[in-house]
Design a protein around this motif. Structure first.
Motif, mmCIF file in Angstrom:
data_model
loop_
_atom_site.group_PDB
_atom_site.id
_atom_site.type_symbol
_atom_site.label_atom_id
_atom_site.label_comp_id
_atom_site.label_asym_id
_atom_site.label_seq_id
_atom_site.Cartn_x
_atom_site.Cartn_y
_atom_site.Cartn_z
ATOM 1 N N GLY A 48 -57.648 66.072 38.667
ATOM 2 C CA GLY A 48 -57.106 65.606 39.929
ATOM 3 C C GLY A 48 -57.148 66.707 40.963
ATOM 4 O O GLY A 48 -57.781 67.752 40.751
ATOM 5 N N THR A 62 -50.294 65.555 49.315
ATOM 6 C CA THR A 62 -50.696 64.339 48.621
ATOM 7 C C THR A 62 -51.379 64.747 47.334
ATOM 8 O O THR A 62 -52.291 65.574 47.344
ATOM 9 C CB THR A 62 -51.634 63.488 49.497
ATOM 10 O OG1 THR A 62 -50.924 63.133 50.694
ATOM 11 C CG2 THR A 62 -52.071 62.230 48.771
ATOM 12 N N TYR A 64 -53.384 63.584 43.828
ATOM 13 C CA TYR A 64 -54.202 62.585 43.145
ATOM 14 C C TYR A 64 -54.371 63.032 41.697
ATOM 15 O O TYR A 64 -54.811 64.152 41.445
ATOM 16 C CB TYR A 64 -55.590 62.467 43.787
ATOM 17 C CG TYR A 64 -55.564 61.887 45.164
ATOM 18 C CD1 TYR A 64 -55.697 60.514 45.362
ATOM 19 C CD2 TYR A 64 -55.413 62.692 46.277
ATOM 20 C CE1 TYR A 64 -55.669 59.974 46.639
ATOM 21 C CE2 TYR A 64 -55.378 62.162 47.551
ATOM 22 C CZ TYR A 64 -55.509 60.802 47.721
ATOM 23 O OH TYR A 64 -55.472 60.269 48.986
ATOM 24 N N THR A 66 -55.999 61.808 37.787
ATOM 25 C CA THR A 66 -56.948 60.901 37.161
ATOM 26 C C THR A 66 -57.054 61.194 35.673
ATOM 27 O O THR A 66 -56.679 62.272 35.222
ATOM 28 C CB THR A 66 -58.338 61.000 37.824
ATOM 29 O OG1 THR A 66 -59.231 60.099 37.179
ATOM 30 C CG2 THR A 66 -58.884 62.404 37.752
ATOM 31 N N ILE A 76 -62.822 61.536 45.713
ATOM 32 C CA ILE A 76 -61.609 60.849 45.277
ATOM 33 C C ILE A 76 -61.938 59.468 44.718
ATOM 34 O O ILE A 76 -61.367 59.021 43.754
ATOM 35 C CB ILE A 76 -60.615 60.693 46.445
ATOM 36 C CG1 ILE A 76 -60.119 62.046 46.905
ATOM 37 C CG2 ILE A 76 -59.442 59.794 46.077
ATOM 38 C CD1 ILE A 76 -59.338 62.021 48.185
ATOM 39 N N TYR A 79 -62.896 58.143 40.785
ATOM 40 C CA TYR A 79 -61.963 58.000 39.681
ATOM 41 C C TYR A 79 -61.893 56.551 39.208
ATOM 42 O O TYR A 79 -61.814 55.628 40.003
ATOM 43 C CB TYR A 79 -60.554 58.426 40.097
ATOM 44 C CG TYR A 79 -60.415 59.864 40.541
ATOM 45 C CD1 TYR A 79 -61.358 60.827 40.240
ATOM 46 C CD2 TYR A 79 -59.309 60.262 41.268
ATOM 47 C CE1 TYR A 79 -61.194 62.148 40.641
ATOM 48 C CE2 TYR A 79 -59.139 61.573 41.665
ATOM 49 C CZ TYR A 79 -60.086 62.509 41.349
ATOM 50 O OH TYR A 79 -59.921 63.806 41.744
ATOM 51 N N THR A 82 -56.384 55.978 38.900
ATOM 52 C CA THR A 82 -55.732 57.015 39.697
ATOM 53 C C THR A 82 -54.233 56.768 39.810
ATOM 54 O O THR A 82 -53.765 55.635 39.759
ATOM 55 C CB THR A 82 -56.295 57.101 41.133
ATOM 56 O OG1 THR A 82 -56.085 55.856 41.792
ATOM 57 C CG2 THR A 82 -57.746 57.462 41.148
ATOM 58 N N ASN A 84 -51.392 58.432 42.572
ATOM 59 C CA ASN A 84 -51.208 59.380 43.668
ATOM 60 C C ASN A 84 -49.873 59.170 44.351
ATOM 61 O O ASN A 84 -49.290 58.096 44.299
ATOM 62 C CB ASN A 84 -52.394 59.358 44.642
ATOM 63 C CG ASN A 84 -52.457 58.124 45.487
ATOM 64 O OD1 ASN A 84 -51.617 57.922 46.347
ATOM 65 N ND2 ASN A 84 -53.450 57.278 45.251
ATOM 66 N N THR A 85 -49.416 60.247 44.973
ATOM 67 C CA THR A 85 -48.149 60.230 45.686
ATOM 68 C C THR A 85 -48.163 61.346 46.726
ATOM 69 O O THR A 85 -48.974 62.266 46.640
ATOM 70 C CB THR A 85 -46.960 60.403 44.721
ATOM 71 O OG1 THR A 85 -45.738 60.144 45.423
ATOM 72 C CG2 THR A 85 -46.923 61.780 44.106
ATOM 73 N N SER A 86 -47.272 61.269 47.684
ATOM 74 C CA SER A 86 -47.078 62.345 48.662
ATOM 75 C C SER A 86 -45.641 62.828 48.559
ATOM 76 O O SER A 86 -44.711 62.012 48.491
ATOM 77 C CB SER A 86 -47.350 61.851 50.081
ATOM 78 O OG SER A 86 -48.716 61.576 50.244
ATOM 79 N N THR A 101 -50.692 53.382 42.089
ATOM 80 C CA THR A 101 -51.553 53.317 40.909
ATOM 81 C C THR A 101 -52.743 52.424 41.238
ATOM 82 O O THR A 101 -52.617 51.473 42.013
ATOM 83 C CB THR A 101 -50.795 52.740 39.694
ATOM 84 O OG1 THR A 101 -50.233 51.475 40.039
ATOM 85 C CG2 THR A 101 -49.701 53.687 39.248
ATOM 86 N N PRO A 108 -55.078 49.067 45.300
ATOM 87 C CA PRO A 108 -53.979 49.976 44.933
ATOM 88 C C PRO A 108 -52.649 49.227 44.876
ATOM 89 O O PRO A 108 -52.415 48.306 45.647
ATOM 90 C CB PRO A 108 -53.965 51.005 46.060
ATOM 91 C CG PRO A 108 -55.276 50.877 46.731
ATOM 92 C CD PRO A 108 -55.757 49.484 46.515
#
Length: 156
Positions: A48, A62, A64, A66, A76, A79, A82, A84-86, A101, A108
């Protein structure tokens, strides 16, 4: 009248006291590699990357993750699965943050409840932490249930 006044003060005081119990505690998040399911498929973080949220601000990062061995040199969108979050660019515990997710073939899915992200270390080149999500599946949506630790590079 004085008894009523003091009774109300006592009730208000008791009701406003906070509990020592913290349901969002990260004490129970595994220190092992982040593992579980993402959109109904087996997931163990393998790679990631992370980015500052915008080129003009370093206040948020942010992240990511994987299940493939990708890093800063990969696209990005390559993948298969995935997460991901911020989060703010600082060590801390963040509850009910949006963890997204995605199965590479699907839209997403935003998860806003029962999420915990703990950032344990941030340097100029990488970020480490722990993450937990518990989204049980249904007929319309596959499950995403995972927890554990991760470390990824911060890319330019």
């Amino acid at each position: 009248m004085k008894k009523l006044f003091w009774s109300l003060i006592l009730v208000f005081t008791v009701m406003s006291c906070s509990s020592d119990k913290d349901d969002s505690s990260t004490d129970n998040i595994s220190d092992q590699t982040l593992t579980g399911t993402v959109e109904g498929k087996a997931f163990t973080v393998q790679g990631g990357k992370a980015f500052f949220r915008s080129s003009t601000s370093t206040e948020e990062i942010t992240i990511y993750l994987t299940n493939e061995n990708f890093g800063c040199n990969s696209d990005i969108f390559d993948y298969t699965l995935t997460v991901n979050t911020s989060v703010p660019n600082m060590v801390g515990v963040y509850t009910d943050v949006n963890i997204v997710t995605q199965d590479g073939n699907n839209t997403p899915f935003n998860n806003l409840t029962e999420t915990i992200v703990e950032i344990t270390a941030v340097s100029a080149t990488e970020i480490s932490g722990k993450m937990k999500l518990n989204k049980e599946g249904s007929g319309a949506f596959p499950e995403s249930i995972f927890e554990g630790a991760f470390t990824v590079s911060i890319c330019e």
